[in-house]
Structures are given as C-alpha cells and as structure tokens.
Design an enzyme around this catalytic site. Structure first.
Site, short mmCIF file in Angstrom:
data_model
loop_
_atom_site.label_atom_id
_atom_site.label_comp_id
_atom_site.label_asym_id
_atom_site.label_seq_id
_atom_site.Cartn_x
_atom_site.Cartn_y
_atom_site.Cartn_z
N HIS A 101 2.97 -31.01 1.99
CA HIS A 101 3.56 -32.33 1.77
C HIS A 101 2.73 -33.07 0.75
O HIS A 101 1.55 -32.79 0.56
CB HIS A 101 3.69 -33.13 3.08
CG HIS A 101 2.39 -33.37 3.79
ND1 HIS A 101 1.73 -32.39 4.51
CD2 HIS A 101 1.64 -34.48 3.91
CE1 HIS A 101 0.63 -32.89 5.04
NE2 HIS A 101 0.55 -34.17 4.68
N HIS A 103 1.80 -36.98 -0.70
CA HIS A 103 1.82 -38.43 -0.48
C HIS A 103 2.06 -39.12 -1.81
O HIS A 103 1.43 -38.78 -2.81
CB HIS A 103 0.47 -38.91 0.05
CG HIS A 103 0.08 -38.35 1.37
ND1 HIS A 103 0.22 -39.05 2.55
CD2 HIS A 103 -0.45 -37.15 1.70
CE1 HIS A 103 -0.21 -38.31 3.55
NE2 HIS A 103 -0.63 -37.15 3.06
#
Length: 138
Positions: A101, A103
């Site tokens: 993932h 940010h």
C-alpha cells in the site's frame, strides 16, 4: 491473487466498507482511519502483494501516476500546499499491514512535521562502497 486473511485485500475488494475516493480495476484508494493529516489516503492494490518487492511490475508501474493524481486532487480540493508519497517495506521500515500500500499524505502550511529526517554524512569512499554493494544486488 487474494489473501482471505488480509484486511487490505478485503477493503480493496469491497468486502469491508471504506471511505473510497477512487477505484478502478486494479486499485481502491481509501481514506486512512488513522490519518497523519486531513485527507491522508491509502492506495490499495486489489491483488495481494506482501510489499513492493513482490508486486507485479505492471501494477507497480501504475502506482506512482495514481499517487500524483490523488495528490493533485488534494492540492486542488483540500487546499493542501503539497503532499508526501510514502511506501514502507518491512517492519523495520514501519510497515504494519503486509499488503502493498502507498500513503498519499497531504501537507498544509503550518501543519505538523512528518516524514522527515536529520541528514547524516558519508565519505566518498563509503558512498562508493555502498553504491557498489547495491549494484551487485540489482
């Protein structure tokens, strides 16, 4: 490929509700539940990869342009003055969920300091040795 025990797989594929800001066939972009600043978003691939090193190159190639698109929207719509793109690999790097993932953290003038470090130093010899070691591994 999905991991049935992975919370980010479940969120990315709509099994768990989220504040979704963007979705396509490869990704879901959600607002982080523990934001570093207003609008802090996570780019979640819909397929499970433990980290960047395991990512399919075609999926990985789409992440940075998507982060730019999300960050540009933060500047335009949230009046952020900039944004950070952060991707952690491994526990020692701050990764807490082992599903790739990214940010995207909007930054605001006068906002808190984050994603910063005190620059260190290195001799030319140390830099040359380090560069050589990394080249061997690529």
């Amino acid at each position: 490929m999905r991991d049935g025990n992975c919370i980010f797989c479940k969120i990315a594929n709509g099994e768990i509700p989220s504040a979704t800001v963007f979705e396509d066939e490869d990704f879901r972009v959600i607002l982080d539940l523990g934001p570093a600043s207003k609008g802090h978003a996570l780019i979640l691939p819909k397929h499970h990869f433990k980290d960047l090193c395991e990512a399919d190159p075609a999926v990985a190639a789409k992440i940075l342009p998507l982060a730019g698109k999300v960050g540009q929207a933060m500047i335009k719509e949230l009046r952020a003055s900039g944004f950070n793109v952060v991707q952690n690999n491994g526990a020692s790097a701050g990764q807490t969920v082992f599903h790739l993932h990214v940010h995207v953290i909007p930054r605001y003038d006068g906002g808190p300091l984050m994603v910063s470090w005190v620059p260190g130093g290195a001799t030319a010899e140390e830099l040359a040795e380090t560069a050589e070691a990394i080249r061997r591994g690529i």
